[in-house]
Write a protein that holds these residues in place. Structure first.
Motif, PDB file in Angstrom:
ATOM      1  N   ALA A   1       1.822  -3.884  -8.828  1.00  0.00           N
ATOM      2  CA  ALA A   1       1.838  -3.754  -7.371  1.00  0.00           C
ATOM      3  C   ALA A   1       0.586  -4.339  -6.752  1.00  0.00           C
ATOM      4  N   ILE A   2       0.745  -4.843  -5.544  1.00  0.00           N
ATOM      5  CA  ILE A   2      -0.369  -5.353  -4.751  1.00  0.00           C
ATOM      6  C   ILE A   2      -0.431  -4.532  -3.469  1.00  0.00           C
ATOM      7  N   VAL A   3      -1.606  -4.037  -3.147  1.00  0.00           N
ATOM      8  CA  VAL A   3      -1.799  -3.258  -1.922  1.00  0.00           C
ATOM      9  C   VAL A   3      -2.749  -4.022  -1.007  1.00  0.00           C
ATOM     10  N   MET A   4      -2.302  -4.227   0.253  1.00  0.00           N
ATOM     11  CA  MET A   4      -3.102  -4.971   1.215  1.00  0.00           C
ATOM     12  C   MET A   4      -3.568  -4.060   2.334  1.00  0.00           C
ATOM     13  N   ASN A   5      -4.637  -4.457   2.983  1.00  0.00           N
ATOM     14  CA  ASN A   5      -5.150  -3.735   4.145  1.00  0.00           C
ATOM     15  C   ASN A   5      -4.357  -4.151   5.377  1.00  0.00           C
ATOM     16  N   SER A   6      -3.599  -3.220   5.952  1.00  0.00           N
ATOM     17  CA  SER A   6      -2.765  -3.550   7.116  1.00  0.00           C
ATOM     18  C   SER A   6      -3.594  -3.894   8.346  1.00  0.00           C
ATOM     19  N   GLY A   7      -4.900  -3.599   8.293  1.00  0.00           N
ATOM     20  CA  GLY A   7      -5.756  -3.913   9.426  1.00  0.00           C
ATOM     21  C   GLY A   7      -6.185  -5.368   9.482  1.00  0.00           C
TER      22      GLY A   7
ATOM     23  N   LEU B   1      -6.714   0.676   4.957  1.00  0.00           N
ATOM     24  CA  LEU B   1      -7.756   0.856   3.946  1.00  0.00           C
ATOM     25  C   LEU B   1      -9.124   0.823   4.621  1.00  0.00           C
ATOM     26  N   PRO B   2     -10.164   1.265   3.936  1.00  0.00           N
ATOM     27  CA  PRO B   2     -11.511   1.135   4.495  1.00  0.00           C
ATOM     28  C   PRO B   2     -11.774  -0.297   4.937  1.00  0.00           C
ATOM     29  N   GLU B   3     -12.573  -0.449   5.968  1.00  0.00           N
ATOM     30  CA  GLU B   3     -12.762  -1.743   6.626  1.00  0.00           C
ATOM     31  C   GLU B   3     -13.088  -2.885   5.664  1.00  0.00           C
ATOM     32  N   LYS B   4     -13.959  -2.653   4.689  1.00  0.00           N
ATOM     33  CA  LYS B   4     -14.383  -3.720   3.790  1.00  0.00           C
ATOM     34  C   LYS B   4     -13.437  -3.926   2.618  1.00  0.00           C
ATOM     35  N   GLU B   5     -12.420  -3.090   2.504  1.00  0.00           N
ATOM     36  CA  GLU B   5     -11.465  -3.186   1.401  1.00  0.00           C
ATOM     37  C   GLU B   5     -10.279  -4.051   1.821  1.00  0.00           C
ATOM     38  N   ARG B   6     -10.200  -5.258   1.280  1.00  0.00           N
ATOM     39  CA  ARG B   6      -9.116  -6.169   1.658  1.00  0.00           C
ATOM     40  C   ARG B   6      -7.829  -5.864   0.903  1.00  0.00           C
ATOM     41  N   GLY B   7      -7.956  -5.309  -0.307  1.00  0.00           N
ATOM     42  CA  GLY B   7      -6.767  -4.984  -1.071  1.00  0.00           C
ATOM     43  C   GLY B   7      -7.120  -4.736  -2.524  1.00  0.00           C
ATOM     44  N   PHE B   8      -6.123  -4.351  -3.296  1.00  0.00           N
ATOM     45  CA  PHE B   8      -6.312  -4.143  -4.731  1.00  0.00           C
ATOM     46  C   PHE B   8      -4.951  -4.255  -5.409  1.00  0.00           C
ATOM     47  N   CYS B   9      -4.944  -4.251  -6.723  1.00  0.00           N
ATOM     48  CA  CYS B   9      -3.691  -4.373  -7.457  1.00  0.00           C
ATOM     49  C   CYS B   9      -3.617  -3.321  -8.551  1.00  0.00           C
TER      50      CYS B   9
ATOM     51  N   ARG C   1      -4.125 -11.378   4.907  1.00  0.00           N
ATOM     52  CA  ARG C   1      -3.285 -10.648   3.961  1.00  0.00           C
ATOM     53  C   ARG C   1      -2.574 -11.605   3.006  1.00  0.00           C
ATOM     54  N   ILE C   2      -2.190 -12.778   3.503  1.00  0.00           N
ATOM     55  CA  ILE C   2      -1.574 -13.780   2.639  1.00  0.00           C
ATOM     56  C   ILE C   2      -2.548 -14.180   1.530  1.00  0.00           C
ATOM     57  N   PHE C   3      -3.799 -14.403   1.900  1.00  0.00           N
ATOM     58  CA  PHE C   3      -4.805 -14.774   0.916  1.00  0.00           C
ATOM     59  C   PHE C   3      -4.989 -13.651  -0.103  1.00  0.00           C
ATOM     60  N   THR C   4      -4.982 -12.403   0.381  1.00  0.00           N
ATOM     61  CA  THR C   4      -5.151 -11.248  -0.506  1.00  0.00           C
ATOM     62  C   THR C   4      -4.028 -11.169  -1.536  1.00  0.00           C
TER      63      THR C   4
END
Length: 228
Positions: free
Chosen positions: A40-46, A22-30, A52-55
């Protein structure tokens, strides 16, 4: 291991978890899962695993709240979800009773801060935030440490991106990370039962037919994790 554990546990309760670049500042969304689709939960693999656990739990809070608190400001809602994730992963009683916390408050060293974060399998940022809430540390100390951590994290991220671009992460593992264990299992089952073709399966993983066997091996390994 902790990240895999939490993903598996959340998916056991009917949610899907995906990891994408995902874009650098995007940690995730649902996604709330309207029209019969599962949430669904989508996380930034970067991000690092601890982030990512926190997200996962930040976005889970959004899903649990649904529209109940959407009348408040976006900032307040994000603060609430951050607090939920922190309180779930670093519970007050466990933190106060931690020997690593005692050592850190005596020495204020990065060594004990790292040990404390490792104890709860969260980022150092999350631990510091919880200690700030309980007045273990001052706001000025918190701000100083967060600034230091951001510089360190950026250096590590740059190094990690260089490794990934050079092929450090195996394509089969990357494909499974993107799709997630639950969805990957359903896709293979659909192919085996004739519901979808092998070509559709390949497109779903964004990989090649030669890599499917390796993806399947990664899936078997991921599913072997026991939740005890």
């Amino acid at each position: 291991v902790a990240l895999k554990f939490w993903i598996a546990l959340v998916e056991q309760h009917g949610l899907l978890v995906f990891q994408y670049s995902l874009p650098e500042k995007e940690r995730g969304f649902c996604l709330s899962g309207n029209e019969g689709l599962p949430p669904a939960i989508v996380m930034n693999s970067g991000e690092y695993p601890a982030g990512r656990i926190f997200t996962i739990f930040h976005e889970l809070c959004h899903l649990l709240l649904k529209e109940k608190f959407y009348s408040i400001s976006h900032t307040k809602l994000e603060e609430y979800c951050n607090h939920f994730a922190g309180a779930f992963l670093v519970q007050k009683e466990a933190l106060i009773g931690s020997r690593n916390r005692e050592k850190f408050l005596i020495e204020l060293s990065d060594f004990w801060l790292n040990r404390l974060a490792g104890e709860f399998q969260v980022s150092q940022d999350a631990v510091l935030r919880r200690m700030l809430i309980f007045k273990d540390i001052t706001p000025s100390f918190y701000s100083k440490k967060i600034a230091e951590l951001k510089k360190i994290q950026q250096k590590r991220k740059d190094a990690s991106e260089a490794e990934e671009s050079s092929g450090f992460i195996a394509p089969a593992r990357k494909a499974l990370m993107n799709v997630g264990v639950t969805m990957a299992s359903k896709l293979f089952q659909a192919r085996d039962s004739g519901v979808i073709s092998t070509a559709t399966l390949v497109r779903s993983f964004d990989t090649t037919s030669h890599s499917l066997k390796k993806v399947s091996t990664e899936l078997v390994s991921a599913k072997s994790l026991k939740l005890e």
